[in-house]
Design an enzyme around this catalytic site. Structure first.
Site, PDB file in Angstrom:
ATOM      1  N   GLY A  52       0.852  -1.194   0.000  1.00 18.14           N
ATOM      2  CA  GLY A  52       0.000   0.000   0.000  1.00 18.14           C
ATOM      3  C   GLY A  52       0.882   1.236   0.000  1.00 18.14           C
ATOM      4  O   GLY A  52       1.920   1.259   0.668  1.00 18.14           O
ATOM      5  N   ARG A 210       2.532 -14.252   4.610  1.00 18.31           N
ATOM      6  CA  ARG A 210       1.767 -13.416   3.685  1.00 18.31           C
ATOM      7  C   ARG A 210       1.246 -14.283   2.556  1.00 18.31           C
ATOM      8  O   ARG A 210       1.898 -15.242   2.129  1.00 18.31           O
ATOM      9  CB  ARG A 210       2.625 -12.248   3.187  1.00 18.31           C
ATOM     10  CG  ARG A 210       3.932 -12.654   2.622  1.00 18.31           C
ATOM     11  CD  ARG A 210       5.095 -11.683   2.796  1.00 18.31           C
ATOM     12  NE  ARG A 210       4.899 -10.301   2.446  1.00 18.31           N
ATOM     13  CZ  ARG A 210       5.916  -9.477   2.128  1.00 18.31           C
ATOM     14  NH1 ARG A 210       7.146  -9.917   2.072  1.00 18.31           N
ATOM     15  NH2 ARG A 210       5.697  -8.225   1.857  1.00 18.31           N
TER      16      ARG A 210
HETATM   17  C1  LIG Z   1       5.802  -7.795   5.029  1.00 14.75           C
HETATM   18  C2  LIG Z   1       6.117  -6.420   4.518  1.00 14.75           C
HETATM   19  C3  LIG Z   1       5.086  -5.597   4.124  1.00 14.75           C
HETATM   20  C4  LIG Z   1       5.373  -4.283   3.702  1.00 14.75           C
HETATM   21  N1  LIG Z   1       4.339  -3.477   3.311  1.00 14.75           N
HETATM   22  C5  LIG Z   1       4.592  -2.202   2.932  1.00 14.75           C
HETATM   23  C6  LIG Z   1       3.525  -1.333   2.535  1.00 14.75           C
HETATM   24  O1  LIG Z   1       2.353  -1.725   2.490  1.00 14.75           O
HETATM   25  N2  LIG Z   1       3.846  -0.063   2.183  1.00 14.75           N
HETATM   26  C7  LIG Z   1       5.138   0.400   2.179  1.00 14.75           C
HETATM   27  O2  LIG Z   1       5.369   1.600   1.862  1.00 14.75           O
HETATM   28  N3  LIG Z   1       6.175  -0.404   2.529  1.00 14.75           N
HETATM   29  C8  LIG Z   1       5.934  -1.687   2.893  1.00 14.75           C
HETATM   30  N4  LIG Z   1       6.967  -2.509   3.229  1.00 14.75           N
HETATM   31  C9  LIG Z   1       8.353  -2.016   3.100  1.00 14.75           C
HETATM   32  C10 LIG Z   1       8.818  -2.106   1.637  1.00 14.75           C
HETATM   33  O3  LIG Z   1       8.609  -3.415   1.160  1.00 14.75           O
HETATM   34  C11 LIG Z   1      10.282  -1.737   1.501  1.00 14.75           C
HETATM   35  O4  LIG Z   1      10.556  -0.559   2.228  1.00 14.75           O
HETATM   36  C12 LIG Z   1      10.656  -1.512   0.038  1.00 14.75           C
HETATM   37  O5  LIG Z   1      10.286  -2.617  -0.756  1.00 14.75           O
HETATM   38  C13 LIG Z   1      12.154  -1.236  -0.087  1.00 14.75           C
HETATM   39  O6  LIG Z   1      12.450  -0.953  -1.427  1.00 14.75           O
HETATM   40  P1  LIG Z   1      13.967  -0.686  -1.872  1.00 14.75           P
HETATM   41  O7  LIG Z   1      13.905  -0.436  -3.326  1.00 14.75           O
HETATM   42  O8  LIG Z   1      14.571   0.335  -0.985  1.00 14.75           O
HETATM   43  O9  LIG Z   1      14.716  -2.052  -1.567  1.00 14.75           O
HETATM   44  P2  LIG Z   1      14.506  -3.504  -2.247  1.00 14.75           P
HETATM   45  O10 LIG Z   1      13.094  -3.722  -2.629  1.00 14.75           O
HETATM   46  O11 LIG Z   1      15.132  -4.477  -1.325  1.00 14.75           O
HETATM   47  O12 LIG Z   1      15.334  -3.412  -3.586  1.00 14.75           O
HETATM   48  C14 LIG Z   1      16.735  -3.513  -3.601  1.00 14.75           C
HETATM   49  C15 LIG Z   1      17.187  -3.952  -4.985  1.00 14.75           C
HETATM   50  O13 LIG Z   1      18.610  -3.906  -5.027  1.00 14.75           O
HETATM   51  C16 LIG Z   1      19.105  -5.074  -5.639  1.00 14.75           C
HETATM   52  N5  LIG Z   1      20.476  -5.290  -5.101  1.00 14.75           N
HETATM   53  C17 LIG Z   1      20.822  -5.663  -3.848  1.00 14.75           C
HETATM   54  N6  LIG Z   1      22.166  -5.694  -3.720  1.00 14.75           N
HETATM   55  C18 LIG Z   1      22.690  -5.344  -4.930  1.00 14.75           C
HETATM   56  C19 LIG Z   1      24.017  -5.201  -5.424  1.00 14.75           C
HETATM   57  N7  LIG Z   1      25.093  -5.405  -4.628  1.00 14.75           N
HETATM   58  N8  LIG Z   1      24.191  -4.825  -6.718  1.00 14.75           N
HETATM   59  C20 LIG Z   1      23.104  -4.594  -7.530  1.00 14.75           C
HETATM   60  N9  LIG Z   1      21.821  -4.728  -7.103  1.00 14.75           N
HETATM   61  C21 LIG Z   1      21.607  -5.089  -5.821  1.00 14.75           C
HETATM   62  C22 LIG Z   1      18.097  -6.161  -5.249  1.00 14.75           C
HETATM   63  O14 LIG Z   1      18.140  -7.259  -6.141  1.00 14.75           O
HETATM   64  C23 LIG Z   1      16.779  -5.380  -5.317  1.00 14.75           C
HETATM   65  O15 LIG Z   1      16.216  -5.402  -6.608  1.00 14.75           O
HETATM   66  C24 LIG Z   1       6.713  -3.818   3.668  1.00 14.75           C
HETATM   67  C25 LIG Z   1       7.753  -4.659   4.058  1.00 14.75           C
HETATM   68  C26 LIG Z   1       7.464  -5.951   4.475  1.00 14.75           C
HETATM   69  C27 LIG Z   1       8.602  -6.837   4.909  1.00 14.75           C
END
Ligand SMILES: Cc1cc2nc3c(=O)[nH]c(=O)nc-3n(C[C@H](O)[C@H](O)[C@H](O)COP(=O)(O)OP(=O)(O)OC[C@H]3O[C@@H](n4cnc5c(N)ncnc54)[C@H](O)[C@@H]3O)c2cc1C
Length: 454
Positions: A52, A210
C-alpha cells in the site's frame, strides 16, 4: 565543458532496481539527468505480495515524475471504504477505531505490477541486469569519476553513486568502511556517532506469513464487506492486515506474529524459511471466528502448498550514522529499513528519491552551465543536504513502526482495546507520515543546496 573538465554529462549510478531505485531513476529522467541502474537480478523483480502507498508517497511520486503517479493510480485497487478500520480480532470483530484515509487514499496493489509498470518508463539502455556491485574505487588523476566494480569482473564509472540496494545493502557497507569510500569526509560531513561498522539490520523478533487469497474464497470466509477494504485485526502477540489487490480479484493477507519468547531467528541474514500454516493457526487459536477464517486462507504445506515464513528485520538498533559520504549515498531500505507495521517503508524510499532527484536535478542544470571546476564538490553538498533533510524523519519511522506493532499486538492491552487511547496514538503515528509536506521538503532541500558559487 563539464565542471570536471571533461565534456561528459553528469552521470548517476543507481545500485538496485527495486521501488526506490526505479523511482529515483524516473525522477532523474524527468530532470534530464543521465543515469544507469545496476541490478543484480536478471530483471526487475518483486515478490508476489501486496503493498500500500500512503498519501505522502503519492505526493512524492507526483514530485518525482507525474508518470509515476499515473501508473500507480492505474493499478491501485479501489478501497471499499475510505477508512482504515481496526477491530478486536479476539472478539467477533468488535470495532476499535477507524481512520479516514482520504478519497482513494492508502490504496493497495500488487508489488510486481507496480514495479513492472514503472519499469516500462525506463529506456532499456539505462539498465544493466545481472550486475552485482562489489566495490567502488577512488577517482584517479586520469579519471575524476568513481569506478564501480561488479562481481562479474566488469567496471563502470559515474559521478555519484546512490545505493538503493535494500536492507542488506552493499553500498551501505562500503560507506561505513572508511578505506573503501571514495573520498575523505568533506568539511561539514557528520562524523559517525558510533563505530561505523555497527550499522546493520537485526531481527525484530516478529515474523510474518503473507499470501494472496482468491477473492471468492476470501468472501466465503469473511464476507464481502471485510474483503472489500483495508482492515486490521488486533490482539495479543499478533495482528492481521487484509486489503484487496489485483482489481479486487485477490485479498492480500499479512499475519504478523510476535516471537519474543522463542529462540532467535535461526537462518542468519536470510529472511525467509519454509513455514507451516499450523504455526499461524496456533498463534490465532484463541481469536475470534473472522481472524481464524483469515488464517485458514493461508496455503497448507501439509496439503502440498508451500508457505514461506518471513523474519522481520529493521535498523532500529544499529542505525546508519548518516546516509551519505563524499559522492556516495544510500536511500530506501539500504538507509533505514523499517518494519512493515505502518505501511510506510517503500513510501520513505519514494520520498528519499524525491529529494535526491531534486538536488541532483539542480546540479544537472549547473553541470552543463556555469559549474566548471566545482561539480564534484556540488555533488557532495547535494548528498549532505539529502542526509540533512531525510535523516530524522526516516529514523523516526523506523521506531514508530515498532511502536505501532506494540499497539496492534496489545503490548499494553488497556490502550490497545480502548478506542479513544488507541485512536489517539495511532492517528498521531499515521498522520505524521501521511500529512507530511513533501513539496516543502523538496523546497527545503533546494534552498539548503543554494546555487553554485559564481
Ligand atoms: C511484510 C512487509 C510488508 C510491507 N508493506 C509495505 C507497505 O504496504 N507499504 C510500504 O510503503 N512499505 C511496505 N513494506 C516495506 C517495503 O517493502 C520496503 O521498504 C521496500 O520494498 C524497499 O524498497 P527498496 O527499493 O529500498 O529495496 P529492495 O526492494 O530491497 O530493492 C533492492 C534492490 O537492489 C538489488 N540489489 C541488492 N544488492 C545489490 C548489489 N550489490 N548490486 C546490484 N543490485 C543489488 C536487489 O536485487 C533489489 O532489486 C513492507 C515490508 C514488508 C517486509
Amino acid at each position: 565543458m563539464s565542471p570536471t573538465g571533461s565534456k561528459d554529462p553528469l552521470h548517476i549510478a543507481i545500485i538496485g532496481g527495486g521501488i526506490t531505485g526505479v523511482n529515483l531513476a524516473l525522477g532523474l529522467q524527468a530532470r534530464n539527468v543521465s543515469y544507469s541502474i545496476y541490478e543484480r537480478s536478471a530483471g526487475f523483480r518483486e515478490i508476489g505480495a501486496g503493498i500500500g502507498f500512503s498519501p505522502n508517497a503519492e505526493r512524492a511520486m507526483a514530485a518525482l515524475n507525474p508518470d509515476i503517479l499515473t501508473s500507480y493510480k492505474r493499478l491501485a485497487n479501489p478501497n471499499g471504504e475510505d477508512y482504515f478500520q481496526w477491530v478486536n480480532g479476539c472478539a467477533t470483530d468488535e470495532p476499535i477505531f477507524k481512520l479516514h484515509v482520504g478519497k482513494d487514499g492508502f490504496q493497495g496493489g500488487l508489488r510486481s505490477k507496480f514495479l513492472e509498470e514503472w519499469a516500462k518508463l525506463i529506456p532499456p539502455t539505462a539498465v544493466q541486469f545481472s550486475k552485482q556491485l562489489d566495490t567502488i574505487t577512488e577517482p584517479t588523476p586520469d579519471s575524476p569519476k568513481l569506478r564501480l566494480h561488479f562481481t562479474d569482473g566488469t567496471t563502470a564509472t559515474a559521478d555519484a553513486v546512490i545505493g538503493c540496494d535494500g536492507i542488506h545493502s552493499r553500498v551501505r557497507d562500503l560507506l561505513l568502511a572508511p578505506q573503501t569510500t571514495t573520498n575523505p569526509p568533506a568539511p561539514g560531513d557528520q562524523p559517525p556517532s558510533s563505530p561505523p561498522t555497527t550499522a546493520h539490520p537485526t531481527y525484530t523478533h516478529k515474523f510474518c506469513f503473507r499470501t494472496l487469497a482468491p477473492m471468492p474464497a476470501a468472501i466465503a470466509a469473511i464476507g464481502p464487506t471485510q474483503a472489500s477494504t483495508r482492515f486490521m485485526y488486533n490482539g495479543p502477540g499478533a495482528h492481521l492486515i487484509t486489503y484487496p489487490v489485483g482489481n479486487s480479484t485477490l485479498l492480500n493477507i499479512l499475519a504478523v506474529i510476535d516471537a519474543t519468547s522463542s529462540t532467535p531467528w535461526p537462518y542468519g541474514q536470510r529472511h525467509t524459511a519454509p513455514g507451516h500454516r499450523s504455526e499461524a493457526e496456533r498463534a490465532f487459536e484463541q481469536w475470534g471466528p473472522t481472524a481464524r477464517a483469515i488464517v485458514g486462507l493461508f496455503p497448507d504445506s501439509e496439503e502440498g502448498a508451500p508457505l514461506d515464513k518471513w523474519a522481520l528485520f529493521d535498523m532500529a538498533e544499529y542505525p546508519m550514522p548518516g546516509y551519505a559520504r563524499g559522492r556516495v549515498g544510500v536511500a530506501g531500505d539500504a538507509a533505514h529499513a523499517a518494519g512493515p507495521h505502518l505501511g510506510a517503508g517503500a513510501g520513505m524510499g519514494v520520498e528519499d528519491a524525491a529529494v535526491l532527484a531534486a538536488v541532483l536535478g539542480a546540479i544537472g542544470g549547473w553541470w552543463e552551465g556555469d559549474g566548471e571546476g566545482e561539480g564534484h564538490e556540488l555533488l557532495e553538498r547535494a548528498l549532505r543536504v539529502f542526509n540533512e533533510v531525510r535523516y530524522s524523519r526516516t529514523q523516526w519511522v523506523v521506531h514508530a513502526a515498532r511502536e505501532a506493532c506494540d499497539l496492534f499486538q496489545w503490548r499494553d492491552e488497556a490502550i490497545g482495546k480502548d478506542p479513544e487511547r488507541f485512536g489517539r496514538e495511532i492517528t498521531e503515528l499515521f498522520h505524521t507520515i501521511w500529512k507530511y509536506d513533501v513539496d516543502g521538503m523538496v523546497e527545503e532541500a533546494l534552498a539548503k543546496l543554494g546555487a553554485p558559487a559564481s
